[in-house]
Design a protein around this motif. Structure first.
Motif, PDB file in Angstrom:
ATOM      1  N   SER A 221      33.581  42.825  45.706  1.00 30.25           N
ATOM      2  CA  SER A 221      33.577  41.933  44.547  1.00 30.25           C
ATOM      3  C   SER A 221      34.933  41.880  43.859  1.00 30.25           C
ATOM      4  O   SER A 221      35.174  41.007  43.025  1.00 30.25           O
ATOM      5  CB  SER A 221      32.509  42.373  43.544  1.00 30.25           C
ATOM      6  OG  SER A 221      32.833  43.638  42.978  1.00 30.25           O
ATOM      7  N   GLY A 222      35.830  42.821  44.183  1.00 27.66           N
ATOM      8  CA  GLY A 222      37.189  42.775  43.650  1.00 27.66           C
ATOM      9  C   GLY A 222      38.149  42.035  44.555  1.00 27.66           C
ATOM     10  O   GLY A 222      39.062  41.345  44.087  1.00 27.66           O
ATOM     11  N   VAL A 223      37.947  42.140  45.862  1.00 29.91           N
ATOM     12  CA  VAL A 223      38.866  41.518  46.821  1.00 29.91           C
ATOM     13  C   VAL A 223      38.548  40.038  47.012  1.00 29.91           C
ATOM     14  O   VAL A 223      39.453  39.188  47.044  1.00 29.91           O
ATOM     15  CB  VAL A 223      38.807  42.260  48.176  1.00 29.91           C
ATOM     16  CG1 VAL A 223      39.617  41.517  49.230  1.00 29.91           C
ATOM     17  CG2 VAL A 223      39.309  43.686  48.019  1.00 29.91           C
ATOM     18  N   VAL A 224      37.270  39.711  47.135  1.00 31.13           N
ATOM     19  CA  VAL A 224      36.870  38.336  47.455  1.00 31.13           C
ATOM     20  C   VAL A 224      37.383  37.321  46.433  1.00 31.13           C
ATOM     21  O   VAL A 224      37.944  36.286  46.812  1.00 31.13           O
ATOM     22  CB  VAL A 224      35.337  38.244  47.609  1.00 31.13           C
ATOM     23  CG1 VAL A 224      34.868  36.789  47.595  1.00 31.13           C
ATOM     24  CG2 VAL A 224      34.900  38.917  48.895  1.00 31.13           C
ATOM     25  N   PRO A 225      37.241  37.536  45.109  1.00 25.91           N
ATOM     26  CA  PRO A 225      37.700  36.507  44.170  1.00 25.91           C
ATOM     27  C   PRO A 225      39.207  36.296  44.194  1.00 25.91           C
ATOM     28  O   PRO A 225      39.675  35.184  43.913  1.00 25.91           O
ATOM     29  CB  PRO A 225      37.238  37.024  42.803  1.00 25.91           C
ATOM     30  CG  PRO A 225      37.000  38.473  42.988  1.00 25.91           C
ATOM     31  CD  PRO A 225      36.553  38.639  44.403  1.00 25.91           C
ATOM     32  N   PHE A 260      33.796  26.004  43.069  1.00 29.12           N
ATOM     33  CA  PHE A 260      34.177  26.802  44.231  1.00 29.12           C
ATOM     34  C   PHE A 260      33.882  28.275  43.984  1.00 29.12           C
ATOM     35  O   PHE A 260      33.360  28.973  44.860  1.00 29.12           O
ATOM     36  CB  PHE A 260      35.663  26.600  44.526  1.00 29.12           C
ATOM     37  CG  PHE A 260      36.147  27.339  45.750  1.00 29.12           C
ATOM     38  CD1 PHE A 260      35.785  26.938  47.017  1.00 29.12           C
ATOM     39  CD2 PHE A 260      36.971  28.455  45.623  1.00 29.12           C
ATOM     40  CE1 PHE A 260      36.231  27.620  48.145  1.00 29.12           C
ATOM     41  CE2 PHE A 260      37.406  29.149  46.727  1.00 29.12           C
ATOM     42  CZ  PHE A 260      37.041  28.722  47.999  1.00 29.12           C
ATOM     43  N   PHE A 261      34.191  28.760  42.763  1.00 27.52           N
ATOM     44  CA  PHE A 261      33.915  30.161  42.441  1.00 27.52           C
ATOM     45  C   PHE A 261      32.417  30.438  42.504  1.00 27.52           C
ATOM     46  O   PHE A 261      31.983  31.472  43.019  1.00 27.52           O
ATOM     47  CB  PHE A 261      34.446  30.472  41.040  1.00 27.52           C
ATOM     48  CG  PHE A 261      34.071  31.844  40.544  1.00 27.52           C
ATOM     49  CD1 PHE A 261      34.649  32.971  41.086  1.00 27.52           C
ATOM     50  CD2 PHE A 261      33.138  31.997  39.533  1.00 27.52           C
ATOM     51  CE1 PHE A 261      34.309  34.240  40.628  1.00 27.52           C
ATOM     52  CE2 PHE A 261      32.791  33.250  39.073  1.00 27.52           C
ATOM     53  CZ  PHE A 261      33.375  34.379  39.625  1.00 27.52           C
ATOM     54  N   GLY A 262      31.596  29.524  41.967  1.00 26.64           N
ATOM     55  CA  GLY A 262      30.150  29.709  42.029  1.00 26.64           C
ATOM     56  C   GLY A 262      29.648  29.783  43.458  1.00 26.64           C
ATOM     57  O   GLY A 262      28.781  30.611  43.781  1.00 26.64           O
ATOM     58  N   LEU A 263      30.185  28.938  44.333  1.00 24.91           N
ATOM     59  CA  LEU A 263      29.786  28.968  45.735  1.00 24.91           C
ATOM     60  C   LEU A 263      30.177  30.288  46.387  1.00 24.91           C
ATOM     61  O   LEU A 263      29.391  30.884  47.130  1.00 24.91           O
ATOM     62  CB  LEU A 263      30.438  27.796  46.483  1.00 24.91           C
ATOM     63  CG  LEU A 263      30.187  27.736  47.996  1.00 24.91           C
ATOM     64  CD1 LEU A 263      28.704  27.583  48.285  1.00 24.91           C
ATOM     65  CD2 LEU A 263      30.984  26.588  48.621  1.00 24.91           C
ATOM     66  N   VAL A 264      31.389  30.766  46.093  1.00 21.71           N
ATOM     67  CA  VAL A 264      31.852  32.036  46.675  1.00 21.71           C
ATOM     68  C   VAL A 264      30.973  33.190  46.201  1.00 21.71           C
ATOM     69  O   VAL A 264      30.582  34.059  46.995  1.00 21.71           O
ATOM     70  CB  VAL A 264      33.332  32.285  46.296  1.00 21.71           C
ATOM     71  CG1 VAL A 264      33.741  33.711  46.643  1.00 21.71           C
ATOM     72  CG2 VAL A 264      34.230  31.297  47.008  1.00 21.71           C
ATOM     73  N   MET A 265      30.618  33.221  44.903  1.00 24.39           N
ATOM     74  CA  MET A 265      29.762  34.286  44.388  1.00 24.39           C
ATOM     75  C   MET A 265      28.374  34.237  45.025  1.00 24.39           C
ATOM     76  O   MET A 265      27.803  35.280  45.384  1.00 24.39           O
ATOM     77  CB  MET A 265      29.627  34.156  42.870  1.00 24.39           C
ATOM     78  CG  MET A 265      30.883  34.489  42.083  1.00 24.39           C
ATOM     79  SD  MET A 265      31.420  36.212  42.276  1.00 24.39           S
ATOM     80  CE  MET A 265      32.694  36.015  43.535  1.00 24.39           C
ATOM     81  N   PHE A 266      27.833  33.029  45.201  1.00 18.48           N
ATOM     82  CA  PHE A 266      26.521  32.900  45.836  1.00 18.48           C
ATOM     83  C   PHE A 266      26.565  33.461  47.257  1.00 18.48           C
ATOM     84  O   PHE A 266      25.679  34.222  47.668  1.00 18.48           O
ATOM     85  CB  PHE A 266      26.096  31.431  45.859  1.00 18.48           C
ATOM     86  CG  PHE A 266      24.857  31.173  46.676  1.00 18.48           C
ATOM     87  CD1 PHE A 266      23.599  31.469  46.164  1.00 18.48           C
ATOM     88  CD2 PHE A 266      24.959  30.661  47.967  1.00 18.48           C
ATOM     89  CE1 PHE A 266      22.456  31.246  46.924  1.00 18.48           C
ATOM     90  CE2 PHE A 266      23.820  30.439  48.729  1.00 18.48           C
ATOM     91  CZ  PHE A 266      22.569  30.732  48.208  1.00 18.48           C
ATOM     92  N   LEU A 267      27.598  33.116  48.011  1.00 27.06           N
ATOM     93  CA  LEU A 267      27.707  33.613  49.385  1.00 27.06           C
ATOM     94  C   LEU A 267      27.881  35.121  49.417  1.00 27.06           C
ATOM     95  O   LEU A 267      27.308  35.806  50.273  1.00 27.06           O
ATOM     96  CB  LEU A 267      28.886  32.930  50.091  1.00 27.06           C
ATOM     97  CG  LEU A 267      28.714  31.432  50.384  1.00 27.06           C
ATOM     98  CD1 LEU A 267      30.001  30.856  50.968  1.00 27.06           C
ATOM     99  CD2 LEU A 267      27.552  31.209  51.344  1.00 27.06           C
ATOM    100  N   MET A 268      28.647  35.660  48.458  1.00 31.72           N
ATOM    101  CA  MET A 268      28.886  37.100  48.437  1.00 31.72           C
ATOM    102  C   MET A 268      27.590  37.863  48.178  1.00 31.72           C
ATOM    103  O   MET A 268      27.268  38.840  48.847  1.00 31.72           O
ATOM    104  CB  MET A 268      29.935  37.445  47.376  1.00 31.72           C
ATOM    105  CG  MET A 268      30.384  38.902  47.401  1.00 31.72           C
ATOM    106  SD  MET A 268      31.749  39.215  46.254  1.00 31.72           S
ATOM    107  CE  MET A 268      30.845  39.185  44.697  1.00 31.72           C
TER     108      MET A 268
END
Length: 522
Positions: A221-225, A260-268
């Motif tokens: 959760s620190g690297v992905v964003p 885009f951030f919301g999509l990335v968080m959902f996938l994570m």
């Protein structure tokens, strides 16, 4: 057996509820100004708006542990008073240096320590995570803005070059054939990173039992964003480029970013769902576990430890209040000293160079002080500007060293910063550490050298400046300090501008220092 049918000794103690509320609310009342400064940041900054939810989430997490808390009576942990006093003194140091983040961390630490002190170690172990989760209420992370801006600029430019688009770069501003782009604070991704880490820690606690899985998901959760923000910036530039600068250049720029951030968080979180421990997937029954524990206890297990007497609980509460108030009481005394002293007069400064007409209307975007000096000088065809801002009796919104003090305002400035470095120059026979910043506008470029004067010393580093400021106040020398700026136009090469600034300081640094020292005497 239902929890409502449990013996009175096995129910959640009213004393536990009262003391928990006291331990959380008391520090917020004593440190009301610090709490309100946190709320002000939550309110004005989108980066920290989610922190309004941290305390409610922590209380909800404690409520989830209510079955484990039944039957555990408060047993004050008096050695915690030492930790409380140390945290209060830590807040005092932050108050004297006016470092908001130190005061904010100290307040949360005081709240946690107060709970441990008045409720004891047994109860505190059960609610350890909810207590520690309060740390995410501290609006911290702005120190990451500059590194994240650098990374985002590097990532975007590299991706554009790999795509085959030519790029010309100057600092964090770059130009491609379709237009000009700048990576600014809003593009750093720090708000994505902080929100992602908060959600990641909470999700890991609720979803995993394995410490390795918890640590792995928090790391993710620190690297992905950070990586995702680089991709987001690249995609926005490409949308603007391919649409001839018609799309992703206004409000839609931010909308695309959050989508885009919301999509990335959902996938994570979706991927993280595949790692959930088997027991977590099946779901535990906390009521059944609590009931079984009680039944086992009534069947012959060792009795639970008795709670403290009302007198001992009252004494612990009073001692906690005393320990919590150590810092604020001393701070009141210190601030009365800081406000004393003769009026500041910078007009006595004399220069060996001649007064000259102003060649720039630039001024730094720093907090207001108690006195300013702005002059322009000329000598043998060389021109420089001098700006000094003096501070005394500092308080929030009027501080010498602050993360919001900048050479240029964040918005609506005709200038852009194209250079920023730390240098050590030899001037007037001494080594002087300073920060060099180069700013550009359509009319030309300008070089600025800036540093601080604190406790009759020159210093460049913000952290060292804060330490010197705190040391000066602890030694009863007051909180006087000044920000100094000398600047000149860059006509051709930067080295020529440096030669002009060195020459001016060679001739005038001693006079500047004497004027500041005379005003700083108490």
């Amino acid at each position: 057996m239902r929890p409502a049918d449990l013996p009175l000794a096995q129910r959640l103690s009213p004393a536990t509820i009262v003391l928990l509320a006291l331990a959380l609310v008391l520090p917020m009342l004593v440190y009301r100004d610090t709490l309100m400064s946190m709320v002000e940041i939550w309110d004005r900054s989108e980066t920290f708006t989610h922190q309004y939810l941290i305390l409610p989430i922590s209380l909800w997490l404690i409520w989830r542990q209510r079955d484990e808390l039944r039957g555990l009576a408060p047993q004050p942990f008096l050695p915690g008073l030492v930790v409380l006093a140390l945290c209060s003194l830590g807040w005092l140091l932050g108050e004297l240096a006016d470092v908001q983040v130190v005061k904010h961390f100290a307040l949360v630490s005081i709240m946690i320590s107060a709970v441990v002190t008045v409720l004891g170690l047994r109860i505190s172990r059960v609610i350890a995570f909810p207590l520690l989760f309060l740390i995410f209420a501290v609006p911290a992370g702005e120190v990451l803005i500059e590194p994240l801006i650098e990374f985002t600029a590097d990532f975007t430019i590299t991706a554009l070059q790999l795509t085959g688009i030519p790029v010309w770069r100057e600092g964090n501003t770059f130009v491609i054939p379709s237009g000009r782009w700048s990576v600014v604070e809003a593009c750093s991704g720090v708000r994505y990173l902080i929100a992602s880490l908060t959600l990641g820690v909470l999700y890991a606690h609720l979803s995993y039992r394995s410490r390795w899985r918890q640590a792995g998901f928090v790391l993710l959760s620190g690297v992905v964003p950070v990586i995702a923000n680089g991709l987001r910036a690249y995609m926005i530039v490409m949308i603007g480029h391919l649409s001839s600068m018609q799309l992703a250049v206004g409000v839609d720029h931010l909308i695309y970013g959050w989508l885009f951030f919301g999509l990335v968080m959902f996938l994570m979180f979706w991927i993280g769902g595949f790692w959930i421990d088997a027991k977590k997937k099946r779901g535990d029954d906390p009521e059944a576990a609590a009931t079984a524990a009680v039944m086992a206890g009534t069947a012959g297990a060792a009795p639970r430890l008795a709670g403290a007497t009302p007198i001992r609980l009252a004494l612990a509460a009073l001692l906690t209040l005393a320990a919590v108030g150590v810092g604020p009481a001393y701070a009141i005394y210190m601030h009365r000293l800081d406000a004393s002293g003769a009026p500041v007069d910078l007009s006595t400064l004399r220069s060996t160079w001649n007064d000259s007409a102003a060649f720039s209307n630039w001024t730094p975007d720093f907090h207001p002080g108690v006195a300013d000096l702005s002059r322009f000088y000329g000598h043998d065809g060389m021109r420089v500007g001098l700006f000094v801002r003096y501070y005394r009796g500092q308080h929030p919104g009027a501080t010498l060293v602050s993360s919001v003090n900048r050479v240029l305002p964040e918005k609506n400035s005709p200038w852009i910063r194209t250079g920023n470095s730390v240098r050590t120059e030899t001037v007037a026979g001494r080594a002087l550490a300073l920060r060099e910043e180069i700013i550009s506008a359509p009319a030309g470029r300008m070089m600025i050298w800036r540093w601080y004067w604190i406790d009759q010393r020159f210093v460049e580093n913000d952290y060292l400046a804060k330490l010197l400021q705190t040391k000066s106040q602890l030694e009863m020398h007051g909180d006087d300090g000044a920000a100094l700026f000398v600047f000149t136009n860059i006509d051709e090469q930067p080295e020529q501008a440096r030669t002009v600034l060195r020459r001016y300081l060679d001739d005038n640094l001693a006079g500047i220092e004497a004027t500041l020292n005379n005003n700083g005497k108490r």
